[in-house]
Design an enzyme around this catalytic site. Structure first.
Site, PDB file in Angstrom:
ATOM      1  N   LYS A 113       0.987  12.177   3.728  1.00 32.35           N
ATOM      2  CA  LYS A 113       0.528  13.042   4.822  1.00 32.35           C
ATOM      3  C   LYS A 113       1.289  14.356   4.675  1.00 32.35           C
ATOM      4  O   LYS A 113       1.941  14.832   5.598  1.00 32.35           O
ATOM      5  CB  LYS A 113       0.817  12.329   6.155  1.00 32.35           C
ATOM      6  CG  LYS A 113       0.181  12.949   7.366  1.00 32.35           C
ATOM      7  CD  LYS A 113      -1.319  12.908   7.376  1.00 32.35           C
ATOM      8  CE  LYS A 113      -1.848  13.734   8.540  1.00 32.35           C
ATOM      9  NZ  LYS A 113      -3.247  14.169   8.354  1.00 32.35           N
ATOM     10  N   ASP A 139      -4.972   9.604   5.866  1.00 28.61           N
ATOM     11  CA  ASP A 139      -6.055   9.466   6.849  1.00 28.61           C
ATOM     12  C   ASP A 139      -7.407   9.464   6.135  1.00 28.61           C
ATOM     13  O   ASP A 139      -8.301   8.665   6.452  1.00 28.61           O
ATOM     14  CB  ASP A 139      -5.975  10.546   7.930  1.00 28.61           C
ATOM     15  CG  ASP A 139      -5.666  11.935   7.387  1.00 28.61           C
ATOM     16  OD1 ASP A 139      -5.325  12.054   6.192  1.00 28.61           O
ATOM     17  OD2 ASP A 139      -5.768  12.904   8.150  1.00 28.61           O
ATOM     18  N   ASP A 165      -3.263  -3.621   5.833  1.00 27.20           N
ATOM     19  CA  ASP A 165      -3.996  -4.424   6.817  1.00 27.20           C
ATOM     20  C   ASP A 165      -5.481  -4.084   6.751  1.00 27.20           C
ATOM     21  O   ASP A 165      -6.348  -4.965   6.798  1.00 27.20           O
ATOM     22  CB  ASP A 165      -3.465  -4.163   8.236  1.00 27.20           C
ATOM     23  CG  ASP A 165      -2.483  -5.246   8.674  1.00 27.20           C
ATOM     24  OD1 ASP A 165      -1.860  -5.857   7.783  1.00 27.20           O
ATOM     25  OD2 ASP A 165      -2.348  -5.483   9.895  1.00 27.20           O
ATOM     26  N   TYR A 181      11.440   2.411   8.176  1.00 31.69           N
ATOM     27  CA  TYR A 181      11.939   1.049   8.350  1.00 31.69           C
ATOM     28  C   TYR A 181      13.446   0.914   8.130  1.00 31.69           C
ATOM     29  O   TYR A 181      13.989  -0.172   8.257  1.00 31.69           O
ATOM     30  CB  TYR A 181      11.192   0.078   7.425  1.00 31.69           C
ATOM     31  CG  TYR A 181       9.723  -0.046   7.790  1.00 31.69           C
ATOM     32  CD1 TYR A 181       9.273  -1.135   8.525  1.00 31.69           C
ATOM     33  CD2 TYR A 181       8.819   0.922   7.433  1.00 31.69           C
ATOM     34  CE1 TYR A 181       7.946  -1.233   8.882  1.00 31.69           C
ATOM     35  CE2 TYR A 181       7.488   0.835   7.785  1.00 31.69           C
ATOM     36  CZ  TYR A 181       7.053  -0.251   8.509  1.00 31.69           C
ATOM     37  OH  TYR A 181       5.735  -0.346   8.861  1.00 31.69           O
ATOM     38  N   ASP A 235       2.052  -0.272   5.078  1.00 33.97           N
ATOM     39  CA  ASP A 235       1.898  -1.322   6.078  1.00 33.97           C
ATOM     40  C   ASP A 235       0.508  -1.233   6.717  1.00 33.97           C
ATOM     41  O   ASP A 235      -0.215  -2.229   6.841  1.00 33.97           O
ATOM     42  CB  ASP A 235       3.001  -1.139   7.137  1.00 33.97           C
ATOM     43  CG  ASP A 235       3.086  -2.301   8.099  1.00 33.97           C
ATOM     44  OD1 ASP A 235       2.418  -3.318   7.874  1.00 33.97           O
ATOM     45  OD2 ASP A 235       3.843  -2.187   9.087  1.00 33.97           O
TER      46      ASP A 235
END
Ligand code: ATP
Length: 366
Positions: A195, A228, A256, A144, A252
């Site tokens: 990750k 994941d 959600d 970002y 982010d």
């Protein structure tokens, strides 16, 4: 949400913003008024006319003197939502949000994921007892930061790059904030999600820093999880998680998914805070996770409960931790009794849902 050594001013900057932001913030403001008027708490409410309307009227986004007043004399900002189809470039939203986020260095985006009613948990065989965790999302780094660009744009040889920037300082402070939260809230486990099997350099920094910070918290179990796999586990058994810390991009996405585990956007609250050395907080920014939802704006359809829960986090930040639990309990009652909007199982509009919450609160504070 509380940190030791707290002595924040009780001045609260209120920015209703755009779309449904003004509808839900009106209710959040009334909640604060009740605490001020019924409890006699010295809350000073400072209404700011900033957002798309103001930008379209005179080009103002975030005036320097407003920023400085917030930085120097406020304890919290209550923000509704920013985003308006009349400003497709979102210039005002960018100036205001980034102005506060980077100007105040609000590096910790804190998003609780706590189911307040069994009916809102969409997983088979699971209920509210299974969904109670908080995500600490790094808020100032990662992809970002906007570093990167295109080469040979629009040709078949085009190259596009977005840099994924992480600093030792940035990684350490968000991990420490997560552990501090666990320590002060009696949580036993902190999971760090990354990750690192694919993004080796960044993953290595996060892994080493996580292990190092964990040494300062011997009573808290520090666990690593690939992001994941985290998505899979959150759907299989969210009760495995209490505190999750992760980077800006993964945070982010994961939040959600997390919002869907406890009722969706209409009920998801968030805080963006800065935790200074020694644990003291500075002015924080509190906003519901949802955006301005232009599709339902002005129709009395927006769920105000995310804002009510957000105000709970704000009060906790200002040094009134019990009120977060009180407002959670009132929202839980509204959900149970279906005194809420259709997205969370009720039939009421924004104002009637707000009126129910305010009536319950007024009774409790009397
Ligand atoms: P933005 O770009 O500002 O995030 P958006 O419309 O893309 O705006 P949201 O505002 O988060 O995204 O909303 C997505 C959808 O979720 C909306 O279209 C709306 O139907 C629903 N929604 C969001 N917030 C609420 C709410 N508080 N109550 C009810 N529905 C909501």
């Amino acid at each position: 949400m509380t940190h030791p050594g707290l002595a924040l001013p009780r001045k609260i900057a209120i920015l209703p913003g755009d779309g449904i932001g003004s509808e839900v913030t009106a209710i959040g403001r009334r909640v604060l008024e009740l605490y001020r008027d019924k409890k006699g708490w010295p809350l000073e409410l400072w209404d700011l006319d900033l957002g798309a309307d103001r930008y379209l009227r005179d080009g103002t986004t975030l005036p320097k003197e407003v920023f400085e007043e917030v930085r120097d004399r406020c304890g919290a900002i209550l923000l509704g939502a920013l985003g308006d189809p009349r400003v497709p470039g979102l210039e005002h939203a960018r100036d205001i949000l980034f102005g506060f986020r980077f100007g105040l260095d609000l590096f910790a985006n804190v998003r609780p994921c706590k189911a307040l009613d069994d009916a809102l948990v969409p997983l088979k065989g699971k209920g509210k007892a299974d969904v109670d965790f908080v995500v600490f999302r790094e808020n100032t780094e990662g992809v970002y930061v906007g570093m990167g660009g295109n080469f040979k744009k629009g040709t078949p040889d085009e190259v596009a790059i977005n840099e994924d920037l992480h600093t030792r300082k940035g990684v350490e402070r968000i991990i420490r904030a997560a552990f501090e939260h666990a320590r002060t809230h009696g949580k036993k486990t902190v999971h760090m999600a990354d990750k690192s099997n694919a993004m080796r350099a960044v993953g290595d920094l996060w892994q080493r820093t996580f292990q190092l910070v964990a040494k300062d918290y011997p009573n808290i179990v520090a666990k690593h999880v690939y992001v994941d796999a985290l998505c899979l586990y959150l759907l299989q058994d969210p009760s495995r998680f209490q505190v999750i810390v992760t980077n800006n991009l993964f945070g982010d996405i994961v939040t959600d998914l997390a919002a869907a585990l406890h009722g969706g956007l209409g009920i998801a609250a968030s805080a963006s805070i800065h935790v200074a050395e020694g644990g003291a907080s500075r002015v924080g920014l509190f906003e519901p996770v949802h955006g301005s939802a232009p599709d339902i704006a002005g129709q009395d359809k927006a769920n105000p409960l995310a804002t009510v829960l957000t105000v709970g986090m704000l009060l906790s930040h200002l040094g009134y931790p019990d009120e977060e639990a009180r407002l959670e309990a009132i929202v839980g009652k509204a959900l149970r009794e279906k005194q809420c909007t259709p997205d969370v199982g009720g039939t009421l509009g924004t104002r009637a849902t707000g009126a129910y919450v305010l009536e319950q609160l007024a009774r409790e504070l009397s």
